[in-house]
Design a protein around this motif. Sequence first.
Motif, PDB file in Angstrom:
ATOM      1  N   GLY A  92       0.829  -1.208   0.000  1.00  0.00           N
ATOM      2  CA  GLY A  92       0.000   0.000   0.000  1.00  0.00           C
ATOM      3  C   GLY A  92       0.854   1.245   0.000  1.00  0.00           C
ATOM      4  O   GLY A  92       2.086   1.183  -0.098  1.00  0.00           O
ATOM      5  N   ARG A  93       0.195   2.372   0.119  1.00  0.00           N
ATOM      6  CA  ARG A  93       0.863   3.670   0.099  1.00  0.00           C
ATOM      7  C   ARG A  93       1.062   4.147   1.539  1.00  0.00           C
ATOM      8  O   ARG A  93       0.099   4.252   2.299  1.00  0.00           O
ATOM      9  N   TYR A  94       2.311   4.436   1.902  1.00  0.00           N
ATOM     10  CA  TYR A  94       2.647   4.812   3.266  1.00  0.00           C
ATOM     11  C   TYR A  94       3.537   6.046   3.293  1.00  0.00           C
ATOM     12  O   TYR A  94       4.195   6.386   2.311  1.00  0.00           O
ATOM     13  N   THR A  95       3.557   6.677   4.452  1.00  0.00           N
ATOM     14  CA  THR A  95       4.569   7.666   4.748  1.00  0.00           C
ATOM     15  C   THR A  95       5.478   7.076   5.817  1.00  0.00           C
ATOM     16  O   THR A  95       5.230   5.973   6.313  1.00  0.00           O
ATOM     17  N   VAL A  96       6.544   7.781   6.171  1.00  0.00           N
ATOM     18  CA  VAL A  96       7.479   7.331   7.192  1.00  0.00           C
ATOM     19  C   VAL A  96       7.738   8.483   8.148  1.00  0.00           C
ATOM     20  O   VAL A  96       7.989   9.611   7.713  1.00  0.00           O
ATOM     21  N   VAL A  97       7.648   8.211   9.441  1.00  0.00           N
ATOM     22  CA  VAL A  97       8.113   9.162  10.445  1.00  0.00           C
ATOM     23  C   VAL A  97       9.354   8.543  11.073  1.00  0.00           C
ATOM     24  O   VAL A  97       9.520   7.319  11.058  1.00  0.00           O
TER      25      VAL A  97
END
Length: 204
Positions: A92-97
Amino acid sequence: MSRIWLRLPVLLAAAVSMLAGQQPKPQPKPAVTTAGVFMGRSGKPMANARLILGETEGEEEWTYARIKLVNSVSSAAVDEKGRFQFKGLTPGRYTVVYHLTGAPMVVPRMISIKGLSAEEKSILPGMRSVEIGKSFQPLAERAWGQTFTLLKGHTFWAMGPYMKIWNATVRWQKQGPYIEMRKGVIWQEQFDDKSQIKLEAWSY
């Protein structure tokens, strides 16, 4: 004969209903492994950083209200060459912190990021539709609202009397985590099996 024809629609509807009920349920996507590299914009590996996956949620496609951390996936450590790997995630589509070296890993399950879409009075009100901070001395670190800090080297998008964040490494509260923004929105990427993700820290 007429009675038979009257019954046929009822029988057909019942048969369709039974067939629909027998359709197999969609199976969940299998867990995958995704790897990548995390580098500073200067080309320096972001060694020892700790990465956490997040999903953006909001009412509009370009303005996200929050980041929901994916607790089912373990965080990923960055090695001395900037390499990292996530295991057991759903494609899926994710961001990263992320946290930097030595930073504590106390991160809430939800991070409100609505303030990052806000506009402020421009430092160059005579300019419009141009990126501020790209062509001269890097802009110094500055607070953005009550929750965020834009690290050194961030840029803004000029809108005449107002401006908005364009490219930046953003710190949430005093200790982080850190978030990357590109062209006014939170950085995101498609994570699939054996993908090679390239994450860049704007201010490093």
